[in-house]
Design a protein around this motif. Structure first.
Motif: not given
Length: 52
Positions: A30-49
Motif C-alpha cells: 500500500l505504501l509503495f502504491g501511494l508513493l507511485l501515485v503521489f510521485s506522478q502527480s506532484s511537484a515532489l516527483a524529482p525528489f522522489i525519483y
C-alpha cells in the motif's frame, strides 16, 4: 461502507487463521502504491525519483 467491510473481513481473516505475517507485506504494498501515485502527480516527483 464497502471499504470498511473489506477491512473488517481482512482483520477477521487474520485473527481466525493466525496469518499476522501478511500484515507487513500488505502495508508495504500500500505504501509503495501511494508513493507511485503521489510521485506522478506532484511537484515532489524529482525528489522522489532520486530515492531510487
Amino acid at each position: 461502507m464497502a471499504k470498511l467491510k473489506i477491512l473488517t473481513e481482512y482483520f477477521e481473516f487474520l485473527k481466525n487463521n493466525k496469518k499476522w505475517w501478511i500484515t507487513p507485506i500488505v502495508l508495504m504494498l500500500l505504501l509503495f502504491g501511494l508513493l507511485l501515485v503521489f510521485s506522478q502527480s506532484s511537484a515532489l516527483a524529482p525528489f522522489i525519483y532520486t530515492l531510487f
